[in-house]
Design an enzyme around this catalytic site. Structure first.
Site, PDB file in Angstrom:
ATOM      1  N   LYS A  41      34.584  23.346  32.041  1.00  0.00           N
ATOM      2  CA  LYS A  41      34.256  22.446  33.158  1.00  0.00           C
ATOM      3  C   LYS A  41      35.003  22.885  34.415  1.00  0.00           C
ATOM      4  O   LYS A  41      35.959  23.668  34.339  1.00  0.00           O
ATOM      5  CB  LYS A  41      34.639  21.008  32.780  1.00  0.00           C
ATOM      6  N   ARG A 138      38.866   5.647  29.017  1.00  0.00           N
ATOM      7  CA  ARG A 138      37.902   6.242  29.958  1.00  0.00           C
ATOM      8  C   ARG A 138      36.507   5.954  29.392  1.00  0.00           C
ATOM      9  O   ARG A 138      36.185   4.790  29.193  1.00  0.00           O
ATOM     10  CB  ARG A 138      38.198   7.733  30.149  1.00  0.00           C
ATOM     11  N   TYR A 272      54.180  23.911  61.599  1.00  0.00           N
ATOM     12  CA  TYR A 272      53.982  22.558  62.122  1.00  0.00           C
ATOM     13  C   TYR A 272      55.148  21.631  61.781  1.00  0.00           C
ATOM     14  O   TYR A 272      55.623  21.612  60.644  1.00  0.00           O
ATOM     15  CB  TYR A 272      52.712  21.953  61.522  1.00  0.00           C
ATOM     16  N   MET A 319      46.518  24.958  56.857  1.00  0.00           N
ATOM     17  CA  MET A 319      45.207  25.102  56.223  1.00  0.00           C
ATOM     18  C   MET A 319      44.951  26.534  55.745  1.00  0.00           C
ATOM     19  O   MET A 319      44.396  26.762  54.671  1.00  0.00           O
ATOM     20  CB  MET A 319      44.099  24.698  57.205  1.00  0.00           C
TER      21      MET A 319
HETATM   22  C1  LIG Z   1      38.969  18.480  29.745  1.00  0.00           C
HETATM   23  C2  LIG Z   1      38.755  18.001  28.375  1.00  0.00           C
HETATM   24  C3  LIG Z   1      39.262  18.721  27.272  1.00  0.00           C
HETATM   25  C4  LIG Z   1      40.181  19.905  27.423  1.00  0.00           C
HETATM   26  O1  LIG Z   1      41.495  19.445  27.695  1.00  0.00           O
HETATM   27  P1  LIG Z   1      42.725  20.456  27.758  1.00  0.00           P
HETATM   28  O2  LIG Z   1      43.925  19.576  27.803  1.00  0.00           O
HETATM   29  O3  LIG Z   1      42.551  21.253  29.008  1.00  0.00           O
HETATM   30  O4  LIG Z   1      42.642  21.299  26.539  1.00  0.00           O
HETATM   31  C5  LIG Z   1      38.927  18.288  26.003  1.00  0.00           C
HETATM   32  N1  LIG Z   1      38.155  17.210  25.824  1.00  0.00           N
HETATM   33  C6  LIG Z   1      37.663  16.472  26.851  1.00  0.00           C
HETATM   34  C7  LIG Z   1      36.823  15.275  26.562  1.00  0.00           C
HETATM   35  C8  LIG Z   1      37.958  16.839  28.153  1.00  0.00           C
HETATM   36  O5  LIG Z   1      37.488  16.094  29.167  1.00  0.00           O
END
Ligand SMILES: *Cc1c(COP(=O)(O)O)cnc(C)c1O
Length: 383
Positions: A41, A138, A272, A319
């Site tokens: 992802k 979640r 800055y 930036m």
């Molecule tokens: C991102 C994610 C993972 C991977 O997590 P890591 O800590 O990076 O290994 C696994 N399962 C779900 C549902 C996730 O959202």
């Protein structure tokens, strides 16, 4: 991705595919006989999702995972055929495209009806993984909703509309030894949920719960498959263990060259807000990376490597750029002329992205994931 007008980019993120393959192989051996899902992802945690997915599969990952269906569709468009799961949906998720492209879907509750509609429209069964919320709060069905979700999934499976492939959950505190009992409790709720699913006639072939911290610290979480994210990129999910301690090799390096170099007298204000003033005559090197490139603005004081020497970011990160005082606090007379190689973190310097994370109160996950699109990814082939 940035277009470069010369063969050599001005700033670069290199992606070491040998290190990636090594990490996948290390994890696969560790969790065997459980399978490895490589989580790609967020553009492969900033490393390039398609390239990472290709190497991960070649190195032994048998599944891929993304948060969003659109991320999964992009992998299919790139010709990646490995089993693929996406688990974070909205009312605008293209479920029909997912079913048509053979993308497995995490299902947490009422969206099962939209998934079923997509399956009917495509005239193909939707492959789903039911998600139980065992305590992260979640997505996922809470235990009170679980029985009803299993019943509905079972009905839809009997009519050939869905096929339940797996049951999964996600841990809240697997990265911290004090979370040990929380992991125990989440696992207990999970195993009960699998029992319930089986009572409804679901076979649950693929049980998966472990993220990187769990797979590295709790073999009892490996089950049928682990979902490996940060660990495949060679990063440690633990505050008290380095990647090296875990036998993992960092995959990403972030570098550039010195863009400008000038003398500065005592009292000169730097960048800055003048949060830094030169204490004694020195030279200042300008590093052409800033927060638009993913260098966090609050990382003042983070380490920087310039041709074999370590320095610190001095003054505000802007930036596009930041400044390094070359001589204050140092005895050597390294000059770092324009064109000298710089590394913020990576293989040459041995600086870990963790050091940048520490400088801004974050974690390595966020540092690598937020490298900007203006920085080209340079992929080093797996050898
Ligand atoms: C991102 C994610 C993972 C991977 O997590 P890591 O800590 O990076 O290994 C696994 N399962 C779900 C549902 C996730 O959202």
């Amino acid at each position: 991705m940035a277009t470069s007008w010369t063969a050599t980019p001005e700033r670069w993120v290199t992606i070491d595919h040998s290190a990636l393959a090594h990490n996948i192989d290390t994890i696969a051996r560790w969790v065997k006989p459980a399978q490895v899902m490589a989580v790609v992802k967020a553009d492969g945690y900033g490393h390039g999702a398609v390239e990472v997915a290709q190497t991960a599969v070649a190195a032994g990952a048998t599944w891929l995972g993304t948060a969003h269906v659109r991320e999964a569709l992009a992998l299919r468009e790139a010709g990646i055929t490995a089993p693929l799961v996406a688990w974070l949906h909205t009312i605008n998720t293209p479920f029909e495209a997912a079913v048509a492209q053979n993308i497995d879907l995490g299902v947490s509750g009422p969206e099962i009806e939209s998934v079923a509609d997509a399956a009917r429209a495509s005239d193909l069964p939707a492959r789903i993984h039911l998600k139980i919320d065992t305590g992260l709060s979640r997505n996922g069905a809470v235990p009170e909703e679980w029985d009803a979700l299993c019943r509905r999934a079972s009905e839809l499976q009997q009519s050939g509309i869905v096929r339940v492939v797996g049951v999964f959950t996600h841990f809240a505190v697997a990265d911290d030894p004090v979370g040990e009992s929380d992991v125990d409790e989440q696992l207990r709720v999970y195993h009960e949920a699998v029992e319930t699913a089986r009572k409804h006639g679901l076979t649950v072939d693929v049980r998966h719960v472990a993220n990187s911290p769990a797979l590295l610290s709790r073999p009892d979480t490996h089950l049928d498959m682990v979902r490996a994210g940060v660990a495949i990129y060679g990063l440690s999910p633990f505050a008290d263990r380095t990647a090296e301690d875990l036998g993992l090799r960092p995959v990403m390096s972030f570098g550039t060259t010195v863009a400008h170099n000038k003398p500065a007298d005592e009292g000169t204000g730097v960048s800055y807000g003048y949060s830094y003033r030169v204490q004694k005559p020195t030279r200042l090197a300008l590093i052409p990376c800033g927060y638009a490139d993913g260098v966090p603005r609050i990382a003042e004081g983070a380490p920087v490597w310039i041709d074999g020497q370590r320095y610190r970011v001095t003054g505000r990160i802007a930036m596009d750029q930041f400044v390094v005082d070359l001589h204050t606090d140092r005895e050597d007379d390294a000059t770092a002329p324009v064109g000298t190689t710089v590394e913020l973190f990576g293989a040459k310097s041995g600086i870990a992205s963790d050091a940048w994370a520490q400088a801004c109160g974050s974690i390595n996950y966020e540092i690598v994931t937020r490298i900007g699109a203006r920085v080209p990814r340079v992929h080093q082939q797996w050898v």
